[in-house]
Enzyme design. Structure first.
Site, PDB file in Angstrom:
ATOM      1  N   SER A 191      49.416  39.971  85.649  1.00  0.00           N
ATOM      2  CA  SER A 191      48.106  39.307  85.824  1.00  0.00           C
ATOM      3  C   SER A 191      47.813  38.331  84.701  1.00  0.00           C
ATOM      4  CB  SER A 191      46.965  40.319  85.810  1.00  0.00           C
ATOM      5  OG  SER A 191      47.130  41.268  86.763  1.00  0.00           O
ATOM      6  N   ALA A 224      42.379  46.969  81.948  1.00  0.00           N
ATOM      7  CA  ALA A 224      43.647  47.706  81.860  1.00  0.00           C
ATOM      8  C   ALA A 224      44.698  47.185  82.850  1.00  0.00           C
ATOM      9  CB  ALA A 224      43.375  49.190  82.144  1.00  0.00           C
ATOM     10  N   PRO A 225      45.964  47.147  82.452  1.00  0.00           N
ATOM     11  CA  PRO A 225      46.522  47.582  81.159  1.00  0.00           C
ATOM     12  C   PRO A 225      46.416  46.538  80.042  1.00  0.00           C
ATOM     13  CG  PRO A 225      48.292  46.908  82.629  1.00  0.00           C
ATOM     14  CD  PRO A 225      47.017  46.778  83.427  1.00  0.00           C
ATOM     15  N   GLY A 226      45.998  45.296  80.355  1.00  0.00           N
ATOM     16  CA  GLY A 226      45.749  44.392  79.225  1.00  0.00           C
ATOM     17  C   GLY A 226      46.344  42.987  79.320  1.00  0.00           C
ATOM     18  N   GLY A 227      46.741  42.583  80.511  1.00  0.00           N
ATOM     19  CA  GLY A 227      47.322  41.236  80.653  1.00  0.00           C
ATOM     20  C   GLY A 227      46.350  40.121  80.269  1.00  0.00           C
ATOM     21  N   ASP A 243      37.402  49.386  80.519  1.00  0.00           N
ATOM     22  CA  ASP A 243      38.111  49.899  81.705  1.00  0.00           C
ATOM     23  C   ASP A 243      38.311  51.398  81.513  1.00  0.00           C
ATOM     24  OD1 ASP A 243      40.114  50.430  83.803  1.00  0.00           O
ATOM     25  OD2 ASP A 243      40.396  48.258  83.838  1.00  0.00           O
ATOM     26  N   ASP A 263      31.991  51.895  82.712  1.00  0.00           N
ATOM     27  CA  ASP A 263      31.839  51.113  83.939  1.00  0.00           C
ATOM     28  C   ASP A 263      31.501  49.660  83.558  1.00  0.00           C
ATOM     29  OD1 ASP A 263      31.078  49.917  86.280  1.00  0.00           O
ATOM     30  OD2 ASP A 263      29.689  51.490  86.899  1.00  0.00           O
ATOM     31  N   ASP A 280      38.243  40.773  85.650  1.00  0.00           N
ATOM     32  CA  ASP A 280      39.284  40.875  86.688  1.00  0.00           C
ATOM     33  C   ASP A 280      39.124  42.195  87.452  1.00  0.00           C
ATOM     34  OD1 ASP A 280      41.606  40.178  88.099  1.00  0.00           O
ATOM     35  OD2 ASP A 280      42.966  41.000  86.595  1.00  0.00           O
ATOM     36  N   LYS A 309      36.948  38.267  94.713  1.00  0.00           N
ATOM     37  CA  LYS A 309      37.904  38.782  95.692  1.00  0.00           C
ATOM     38  C   LYS A 309      37.616  38.176  97.061  1.00  0.00           C
ATOM     39  CE  LYS A 309      40.810  42.316  96.518  1.00  0.00           C
ATOM     40  NZ  LYS A 309      41.743  41.303  96.981  1.00  0.00           N
TER      41      LYS A 309
HETATM   42  C1  LIG Z   1      43.605  43.951  88.591  1.00  0.00           C
HETATM   43  S1  LIG Z   1      43.304  45.193  87.458  1.00  0.00           S
HETATM   44  C2  LIG Z   1      43.059  44.314  85.982  1.00  0.00           C
HETATM   45  C3  LIG Z   1      44.308  43.842  85.376  1.00  0.00           C
HETATM   46  C4  LIG Z   1      44.091  43.253  83.998  1.00  0.00           C
HETATM   47  N1  LIG Z   1      43.258  42.069  84.047  1.00  0.00           N
HETATM   48  C5  LIG Z   1      45.398  42.881  83.372  1.00  0.00           C
HETATM   49  O1  LIG Z   1      45.673  41.691  83.252  1.00  0.00           O
HETATM   50  O2  LIG Z   1      46.152  43.782  82.980  1.00  0.00           O
HETATM   51  C6  LIG Z   1      41.696  45.706  87.833  1.00  0.00           C
HETATM   52  C7  LIG Z   1      41.133  46.712  86.853  1.00  0.00           C
HETATM   53  O3  LIG Z   1      39.735  46.781  87.076  1.00  0.00           O
HETATM   54  C8  LIG Z   1      39.325  48.065  86.760  1.00  0.00           C
HETATM   55  N2  LIG Z   1      37.999  48.286  87.356  1.00  0.00           N
HETATM   56  C9  LIG Z   1      37.646  48.228  88.657  1.00  0.00           C
HETATM   57  N3  LIG Z   1      36.328  48.508  88.785  1.00  0.00           N
HETATM   58  C10 LIG Z   1      35.853  48.695  87.520  1.00  0.00           C
HETATM   59  C11 LIG Z   1      34.575  48.998  86.981  1.00  0.00           C
HETATM   60  N4  LIG Z   1      33.513  49.140  87.764  1.00  0.00           N
HETATM   61  N5  LIG Z   1      34.457  49.127  85.637  1.00  0.00           N
HETATM   62  C12 LIG Z   1      35.526  48.983  84.824  1.00  0.00           C
HETATM   63  N6  LIG Z   1      36.763  48.702  85.293  1.00  0.00           N
HETATM   64  C13 LIG Z   1      36.917  48.562  86.619  1.00  0.00           C
HETATM   65  C14 LIG Z   1      40.431  48.960  87.304  1.00  0.00           C
HETATM   66  O4  LIG Z   1      40.449  50.203  86.626  1.00  0.00           O
HETATM   67  C15 LIG Z   1      41.671  48.117  87.011  1.00  0.00           C
HETATM   68  O5  LIG Z   1      42.274  48.524  85.804  1.00  0.00           O
END
Ligand SMILES: C[S@@+](CC[C@H](N)C(=O)[O-])C[C@H]1O[C@@H](n2cnc3c(N)ncnc32)[C@H](O)[C@@H]1O
Length: 362
Positions: A191, A224-227, A243, A263, A280, A309
């Site tokens: 990502s 998460a994971p941190g991209g 996250d 959250d 994201d 989305k």
């Molecule tokens: C597509 S991944 C993110 C990838 C991240 N940007 C990266 O580059 O590694 C989406 C993330 O959003 C988190 N997420 C979804 N709803 C959330 C919320 N309400 N609060 C915090 N994190 C949330 C999920 O746990 C997931 O890790």
């Protein structure tokens, strides 16, 4: 008859078509669509060339969400013989324009990719021939005058090419609007390329020293994971990563990241010293749109980069427009001056990326 050809992600031709038709009508330009399903190609047919030119001069490409790149056609596609292809293309071009740059293109599909070797081979003699005959500028400087013109040669097959032109000041800086980014091995997820491309696309390089620089504070929602955090960290920023999922150890070890297992809809920084908000989270796009606007209204960030989305079904263009309108309404109601652009970037799939920047919070 003439047409504007638009490139988009394969599978999003309907959205790209609906958008150009609507935004052209705002400029009193009307035409009909021909979509090449799953080829990432849309043709917007117009009655005469002056309409195509007017639209391509008045409507900024940056205002189109689903189109990565565009050009106006020069006549119908040219049939290519087995030999002397370069001469045939040159003859078809005539002396109508003097071009600053040549872009050799194919559609963004497997068939298109299979053609790219052929195109690379042909582009060398073609470029030389056009330069010699004075149709193409001797050097591509990248620093063009206001009315400089870019030549597009879209190879539909080894036997057919569609020629066209765009205005250098209103065209993508990348061939077919696709930047070639290298995946950084140190990033914990792919990502990362989405945010890398977003910064490249939305933030002018001349501003990177002030707007994407070390010492700025950033919040990453859904980190998460941190991209995405990786892109902020590598630019020297201090990041609050929000996250419930785990962050990559390598990022935590930099000392630039603080992880909040919370959250993303509830988290807020305690101090008003945060510059970037990136998000994201794969969540309802209307909820995300409202969240982003509320951060701006409360003065909790100056710039935001986030994904909206897309639903898997029809009406995706309309839904994006509706969510952008929600943000505009909320910011206007609160007297905030801002700029906002959205793009379906190359590394985006089922989402569009939005950049929002507050100019003045009165
Ligand atoms: C597509 S991944 C993110 C990838 C991240 N940007 C990266 O580059 O590694 C989406 C993330 O959003 C988190 N997420 C979804 N709803 C959330 C919320 N309400 N609060 C915090 N994190 C949330 C999920 O746990 C997931 O890790």
């Amino acid at each position: 008859m003439t047409a504007i050809v638009l490139y988009c992600r394969p599978g999003f031709e309907k959205e790209c078509g609906a958008e150009i038709q609507e935004k052209a009508s705002w400029n009193e330009v009307y035409g009909f669509l021909k979509l090449s399903k799953n080829e990432g190609l849309v043709q917007f047919h117009l009655h005469d060339e002056s309409q195509a030119q007017r639209l391509m001069q008045k409507l900024p490409l940056t205002r189109l969400i689903f189109a990565r790149e565009w050009f106006a056609t020069l006549d119908d596609a040219v049939e290519l013989p087995e030999y002397n292809r370069v001469e045939v293309i040159s003859e078809a071009l005539g002396e109508r324009f003097h071009y600053q740059e040549l872009r050799v293109e194919t559609v963004d599909t497997n068939d298109g990719k299979a053609l790219s070797k052929f195109c690379r081979k042909l582009s060398v003699p073609l470029r030389q021939y056009l330069r010699k005959s004075g149709v193409l500028a001797k050097k591509e400087s990248g620093n063009y005058s206001d009315n400089a013109i870019v030549l597009h040669a879209l190879f539909l097959s080894g036997q057919q090419v569609q020629l066209g032109y765009s205005f250098a000041r209103n065209t993508s800086e990348h061939v077919m609007g696709i930047p070639r980014l290298k995946f950084p091995n140190a990033s914990p997820s792919r990502s990362t390329l989405k945010l890398d491309e977003a910064f490249l696309h939305f933030i002018p390089k001349s501003d990177w020293d002030t707007r994407l620089t070390s010492g700025l504070n950033a919040v990453d929602l859904g980190s998460a994971p941190g991209g995405w955090t990786y892109q902020l960290v590598r630019r020297g920023m201090m990041v609050k990563a929000v996250d419930n999922g785990p962050m990559a150890e390598s990022l935590m070890e930099t000392g630039q990241v603080k992880h909040y297992e919370q959250d993303g809809f509830k988290f807020r920084p305690h101090r008003k010293n945060n510059y970037w908000l990136v998000c994201d989270m794969i969540e309802n796009p209307t909820k995300v749109a409202k969240l982003m606007a509320s951060w701006m209204i409360d003065g909790d960030c100056k710039e935001a980069m986030f994904n909206l989305k897309l639903p898997p079904s029809a009406g995706r263009y309309q839904l994006v427009m509706k969510n952008l309108q929600t943000i505009k309404d909320l910011l206007s109601d609160n007297n905030i001056r801002y700029e906002m652009y959205a793009k379906h970037l190359y590394y985006d799939r089922e989402e569009v990326t939005v950049h929002l920047r507050v100019l003045e919070n009165r």
